[in-house]
Design an enzyme around this catalytic site. Structure first.
Site, PDB file in Angstrom:
ATOM      1  N   ARG A  22       0.808  -1.220  -0.287  1.00  0.00           N
ATOM      2  CA  ARG A  22       0.044   0.063   0.010  1.00  0.00           C
ATOM      3  C   ARG A  22       0.802   1.247  -0.035  1.00  0.00           C
ATOM      4  O   ARG A  22       0.538   2.446  -0.007  1.00  0.00           O
ATOM      5  CB  ARG A  22      -0.977  -0.177   1.040  1.00  0.00           C
ATOM      6  N   GLU A  34      -0.656  -8.706  -5.631  1.00  0.00           N
ATOM      7  CA  GLU A  34      -1.895  -9.203  -5.758  1.00  0.00           C
ATOM      8  C   GLU A  34      -1.789 -10.955  -6.044  1.00  0.00           C
ATOM      9  O   GLU A  34      -2.822 -11.568  -5.637  1.00  0.00           O
ATOM     10  CB  GLU A  34      -2.636  -8.563  -7.028  1.00  0.00           C
ATOM     11  N   GLN A  39      -3.010 -16.458  -3.157  1.00  0.00           N
ATOM     12  CA  GLN A  39      -2.413 -17.645  -2.619  1.00  0.00           C
ATOM     13  C   GLN A  39      -2.571 -17.887  -1.375  1.00  0.00           C
ATOM     14  O   GLN A  39      -2.579 -19.075  -0.591  1.00  0.00           O
ATOM     15  CB  GLN A  39      -0.989 -17.931  -2.988  1.00  0.00           C
ATOM     16  N   LEU A  77       4.015 -21.404  -1.611  1.00  0.00           N
ATOM     17  CA  LEU A  77       2.827 -20.796  -2.079  1.00  0.00           C
ATOM     18  C   LEU A  77       1.876 -21.591  -2.518  1.00  0.00           C
ATOM     19  O   LEU A  77       0.507 -21.233  -2.792  1.00  0.00           O
ATOM     20  CB  LEU A  77       3.005 -19.559  -2.659  1.00  0.00           C
ATOM     21  N   TYR A  79       0.283 -23.251  -6.397  1.00  0.00           N
ATOM     22  CA  TYR A  79      -0.185 -22.906  -7.748  1.00  0.00           C
ATOM     23  C   TYR A  79       0.927 -22.452  -8.328  1.00  0.00           C
ATOM     24  O   TYR A  79       0.928 -21.292  -8.817  1.00  0.00           O
ATOM     25  CB  TYR A  79      -1.199 -21.664  -7.453  1.00  0.00           C
ATOM     26  N   TYR A 117      -9.892  -9.245 -12.215  1.00  0.00           N
ATOM     27  CA  TYR A 117      -9.441  -9.001 -10.913  1.00  0.00           C
ATOM     28  C   TYR A 117      -8.237  -8.190 -10.668  1.00  0.00           C
ATOM     29  O   TYR A 117      -8.002  -7.296 -10.272  1.00  0.00           O
ATOM     30  CB  TYR A 117      -9.582  -9.940  -9.712  1.00  0.00           C
ATOM     31  N   ASP A 135     -13.207  -8.883  -4.809  1.00  0.00           N
ATOM     32  CA  ASP A 135     -12.668 -10.060  -4.341  1.00  0.00           C
ATOM     33  C   ASP A 135     -13.541 -10.812  -3.318  1.00  0.00           C
ATOM     34  O   ASP A 135     -14.644 -10.281  -3.441  1.00  0.00           O
ATOM     35  CB  ASP A 135     -11.344  -9.802  -3.819  1.00  0.00           C
ATOM     36  N   CYS A 189     -16.471  -6.712   8.039  1.00  0.00           N
ATOM     37  CA  CYS A 189     -17.408  -7.649   7.500  1.00  0.00           C
ATOM     38  C   CYS A 189     -17.041  -9.129   7.128  1.00  0.00           C
ATOM     39  O   CYS A 189     -17.343  -9.715   6.092  1.00  0.00           O
ATOM     40  CB  CYS A 189     -18.362  -6.840   6.263  1.00  0.00           C
TER      41      CYS A 189
END
Ligand code: SF4
Length: 349
Positions: A22, A34, A39, A77, A79, A117, A135, A189
């Site tokens: 950020r 991202e 992952q 990680l 994948y 995304y 997401d 949330c």
């Protein structure tokens, strides 16, 4: 801005986590973060992010690396196709775009391994372009607050949520807005939210209709298949053997001990008889250890794995597909997390 967006932005300013990606608007680093966050959880992802971006600080450095180095940095990680795509795309940008990350959403979207995304995340966080990032956290927040029960994993649901997310996106600071929505969904949330502490509680549909735990709706149940892996750790003096995984399967191009895969679980006796082993039966060997079964869950499959440790004689005629390495050099090779766990738990190496 309406009440919903104002409250979320206000909440974000006070509650956001201090995350390294950020603090940059470098599209390369945002892209890496991202893909890593697809992952793993944020707290674990931070270490991977630092490790990967320190090892490959720029697109050029990633493009120059060989695939083994990239897979090694990605180790743990899962994948691995995502790591291979990162590498491919870095090379593509380096060669075809003079090493400059594209600044238009449509061009970013065309890059290999980047879907809507990730394209929206990079476009909005790095270039402040107005594309909503939807997401899992955002789906949960929108479905509950607005009371939408269309399944989030259906084509209809994806369109409906995307449209809604676009409509509530303010013209100013779209990057900050996306971050705020994702963070609110992740922390406030959350799957089990504390609604009474939520700034949106008075206007939230799900809270007022007591259906917070019913939303969001998913329609598909993921089918899982079982696989049985028997890894053979073959040792002679200080040497051991590895093979490189190939084909279109999980962990492509990673290294592993010679593997026997079966469609049914083998009985202890069958393992001890060492039948169907992935090397000549005539090879003289001495069984040292067999680990208990380790269950390893991936998104669409469950692997039941054991590691069989054998001492072999030098004359064993092993397949040319196996690479002989010094035991102490095993760390130089990217191996699946499952193999790491088996080795760690049994303290074999
Ligand atoms: S009141 Fe509860 S369900 Fe509604 S937005 Fe807030 S945390 Fe989510």
């Amino acid at each position: 801005m309406n009440h919903f967006t104002t409250q979320i932005h206000h909440w974000y300013t006070k509650n956001k986590r201090d995350l390294p990606w950020r603090k940059t608007n470098d599209p390369y680093k945002i892209w890496i973060s991202e893909i890593i966050l697809q992952q793993t959880r944020v707290d674990q992802g931070i270490n991977y992010y630092y490790r990967f971006t320190e090892r490959f600080p720029t697109i050029g450095k990633l493009a120059q690396a060989n695939e083994d180095e990239v897979l090694k940095a990605w180790q743990g990680l899962g994948y691995y196709s995502r790591a291979r795509n990162l590498h491919f795309t870095a090379r593509y940008i380096q060669k075809e775009m003079n090493g400059k990350f594209p600044q238009e959403y449509d061009i970013i979207l065309k890059l290999k391994g980047i879907g809507p995304y990730t394209a929206a995340a990079v476009a909005s966080f790095a270039f402040d372009l107005s594309h909503p990032v939807v997401d899992g956290n955002v789906y949960r927040l929108l479905s509950r607050y607005f009371g939408i029960d269309t399944p989030v994993d259906s084509t209809k649901g994806k369109k409906e949520f995307y449209k809604l997310a676009s409509e509530i996106m303010p013209a100013k600071n779209p990057g900050l807005h996306n971050q705020a929505m994702m963070e609110f969904g992740a922390l406030q949330c959350a799957p089990r939210p504390v609604c009474l502490k939520c700034p949106l509680v008075n206007s939230c549909f799900a809270f007022h209709h007591k259906i917070v735990d019913k939303l969001p709706v998913k329609e598909k149940k993921t089918k899982q298949r079982n696989r049985y892996f028997y890894y053979y750790l073959l040792e002679h003096d200080d040497n051991i053997y590895l093979e490189k995984r190939s084909g279109n399967d999980i962990w492509k191009n990673l290294y592993q001990f010679p593997l026997l895969e079966t469609s049914e679980e083998l009985k202890e006796q069958e393992i001890l008889e060492l039948k169907n082993i992935p090397f000549p039966e005539s090879c003289q060997k001495n069984l040292k250890t067999i680990t208990p079964v380790k269950k390893h869950i991936l998104s669409h499959q469950v692997i039941f794995a054991r590691l069989i440790h054998l001492e072999i004689e030098i004359k064993c005629n092993l397949s040319n597909n196996y690479i002989k390495i010094k035991k102490t050099n095993l760390d130089d090779y990217a191996v699946p997390r499952l193999m790491e766990i088996l080795m760690h738990e049994t303290k074999i190496l």
